[in-house]
Motif scaffolding. Structure first.
Motif, PDB file in Angstrom:
ATOM      1  N   ARG A  67       0.836  -1.209   0.000  1.00 22.04           N
ATOM      2  CA  ARG A  67       0.000   0.000   0.000  1.00 22.04           C
ATOM      3  C   ARG A  67       0.870   1.259   0.000  1.00 22.04           C
ATOM      4  O   ARG A  67       0.603   2.216  -0.723  1.00 22.04           O
ATOM      5  N   ARG A  68       1.942   1.256   0.796  1.00 22.37           N
ATOM      6  CA  ARG A  68       2.838   2.413   0.862  1.00 22.37           C
ATOM      7  C   ARG A  68       3.504   2.639  -0.503  1.00 22.37           C
ATOM      8  O   ARG A  68       3.643   3.775  -0.948  1.00 22.37           O
ATOM      9  N   GLN A  70       2.272   1.783  -3.401  1.00 16.35           N
ATOM     10  CA  GLN A  70       1.248   2.293  -4.312  1.00 16.35           C
ATOM     11  C   GLN A  70       1.124   3.805  -4.181  1.00 16.35           C
ATOM     12  O   GLN A  70       0.990   4.505  -5.184  1.00 16.35           O
ATOM     13  N   HIS A  71       1.188   4.314  -2.962  1.00 11.99           N
ATOM     14  CA  HIS A  71       1.113   5.761  -2.737  1.00 11.99           C
ATOM     15  C   HIS A  71       2.295   6.488  -3.374  1.00 11.99           C
ATOM     16  O   HIS A  71       2.175   7.657  -3.740  1.00 11.99           O
TER      17      HIS A  71
END
Length: 101
Positions: A67-68, A70-71
Motif C-alpha cells: 500500500r505504501r 502504491q502511494h
C-alpha cells in the motif's frame, strides 16, 4: 525480527531475519514504513530468505508495504520466500496483489 535495509538509486532492499509473527508484526510494520519513508524508493524488494517462521501477521506486513509503495507509484516484489511462509501467502492469495518470486 531483524530488518536490514540497503538503498541505492531509489531502490530499496529490506532483508528479513527471524520470526514474523503477531509478536513482531507491529514493530516490523513500523520499521518497514520508516525505511520506505526515508528512501522514497521506486522499487522495493522484501527479501524473506532469513525468515524462520511466519504466520498470518506477515501478510499484514507485506500488504502495508504494498500500500505504501502504491502511494509512491512504485513497484514491489517479495523474494526468497521460505516454503512455510509461501504456504501462508498462497493460502491468502497474496500473490494476486504482490509479485512473489
Amino acid at each position: 525480527m531483524e530488518i536490514t535495509a540497503k538503498s541505492t538509486d531509489r531502490n530499496l532492499l529490506l532483508q528479513f531475519s527471524g520470526e514474523l509473527d503477531h509478536h513482531a508484526a507491529r514493530d516490523t510494520i513500523r520499521e518497514v514504513e520508516l525505511a520506505i519513508d526515508a528512501a522514497l524508493p521506486r522499487n522495493l524488494v522484501l527479501d524473506m530468505e532469513g525468515v524462520t517462521f511466519m504466520d498470518s501477521s506477515g501478510i499484514a506486513v507485506i500488504l502495508r508495504a504494498h500500500r505504501r509503495m502504491q502511494h509512491l507509484n512504485g513497484s514491489m516484489m517479495v523474494c526468497h520466500v521460505p516454503r512455510q511462509a509461501k504456504r501462508v501467502l498462497d493460502a491468502a492469495g497474496v500473490g494476486r496483489l504482490v509479485r512473489i518470486q
